[in-house]
Scaffold this active site. Structure first.
Site, PDB file in Angstrom:
ATOM      1  CB  CYS A  47      87.109  94.786 -33.542  1.00  0.00           C
ATOM      2  SG  CYS A  47      86.411  95.528 -32.058  1.00  0.00           S
ATOM      3  CB  CYS A  74      85.745  98.341 -33.616  1.00  0.00           C
ATOM      4  SG  CYS A  74      86.771  97.525 -32.412  1.00  0.00           S
ATOM      5  CG  ASP A  75      85.254  97.949 -37.519  1.00  0.00           C
ATOM      6  OD1 ASP A  75      85.355  99.141 -37.210  1.00  0.00           O
ATOM      7  OD2 ASP A  75      86.241  97.211 -37.697  1.00  0.00           O
TER       8      ASP A  75
END
Ligand code: NDP
Length: 315
Positions: free
Chosen positions: A141, A144-145
């Site tokens: 992701c 997300c990261d």
């Protein structure tokens, strides 16, 4: 199979942000929800380290802690959270009908309303080194990261719309993005291809696959292989993003609920209603496009409100 059948009002299947948000709303509305966690209690967020994009956490929060907090919030209003897997289900076609589920191939449960929030599972390449370094530089992701790789060199595997979108997202944050495409062309839409082609710090390598993720505790590089020539090469990167698709967890609903060609549940209009009365879907199981914790939570809320209206209209 145990012989006693338990009758409940609302069954929630799945324990990600969609399931727990549905549970918070459903328990406050006195729908007496019982939530079965599934195989991965807490869902996909438990495999993420830091969640920085969920509103209300100015300092960020780690995924597992956030899921514990969501569970506690749902339990505070009376949700019964149970560890277990719904292994089969028989959904009623009738308004006011009873849906029959089996837990862990053993216990039968009957529910007036069902909220499905079983999520989707990111696909990985399946390499030992990739699995070992998940959370240590391997992520599925970028949204997300990606932030943790600010100014660094990263690689992304995949050639669909997600990979193209995530590559351009990463290019904004990172120094360089190497995109690994296994064929000699991309699957992504022409518009997305055009976008990645026009971004200067994205290098696209066609006919290229990951042979090995390098690094002991954290990702230090990749060994890649040209699948036409067999030639191997090592590149130095600190993050590997795998964007080769997701699999919605909908196997037990096949033949009963309307799905698209890739297995995502289809909901009606702006609602969370499925084609069966009293059965609602929320979160990634019905959303292949946004797939964010906050959007999943939003649809979880909608599903509980839809269930509340449905149950009230049958009384
Ligand atoms: P897709 O299934 O469309 O693409 C997966 C990609 O991963 C393909 O290019 C595939 O290669 C590649 N791949 C699969 N397995 C491997 C492997 N083992 N090694 C290397 N590469 C591999 O998934 P997406 O998540 O990209 O998209 C899912 C759906 O969501 C699509 O319908 C997409 O259009 C849609 N979507 C739409 C968006 C938008 O409109 N903004 C944004 C994101 C997604 P190959 O091509 O060779 O099969």
């Amino acid at each position: 199979m145990s012989d006693s059948v338990e009758r409940i009002k609302t069954l929630i299947i799945g324990s990600g942000p969609a399931g727990y948000t549905a549970a918070i709303y459903a328990s406050r509305a006195d729908l007496k929800p019982v939530l079965y966690t599934g195989m991965e209690p807490g869902g996909q967020l438990t495999t993420t380290t830091e969640v920085d994009n969920f509103p209300g956490y100015p300092e960020g929060v780690d995924g597992p802690s956030m899921m514990v907090q969501l569970q506690q919030q749902a339990e505070r209003f009376g949700t019964e959270v149970r560890i277990g897997m719904i292994t089969s289900i028989e959904l009623s076609d009738k308004v006011g009908g009873i849906h029959k589920a089996v837990v862990d191939n053993n216990k039968e449960i009957e529910a007036e309303a069902v909220i499905i929030s079983t999520g989707a599972t990111a696909r990985y390449l399946g390499l030992e080194s990739e699995q070992r370094l998940r959370g240590g530089g391997v992520s599925a992701c970028a949204v997300c990261d990606g932030f943790f790789y600010k100014g660094q060199d990263v690689a992304i595997v995949g050639a669909g719309d997600t990979a193209a979108e995530e590559a351009s997202y990463l290019a904004n944050i990172c120094n360089k993005v190497t995109m690994l495409v296994r064929r000699d062309e991309m699957r992504a839409s022409k518009a997305m291809q055009h976008r990645v082609n026009s971004i200067k710090n994205i290098e696209i390598k066609y006919n290229t696959e990951v042979d090995e993720v390098l690094g002991d505790q954290v990702v230090e590089g990749l060994r890649i292989v040209n699948n036409q020539t067999g030639e191997k090469e090592e590149i130095a990167i600190t993050g590997l993003f795998v964007a080769i698709g997701h699999k919605p967890n909908t196997d037990i609903f096949k033949g009963q609920l309307d799905m698209d060609e890739t297995g995502y549940l289809i909901t009606k209009g702006k609602s969370t209603k499925t084609n069966k009365p009293g059965v609602f879907a929320a979160g990634d199981v019905q959303d292949k496009e946004y797939r964010q914790a906050v959007t999943a939570a939003g649809t979880g809320c909608m599903a509980a409100l839809d269930a509340e209206r449905y149950l009230a209209s049958n009384e």
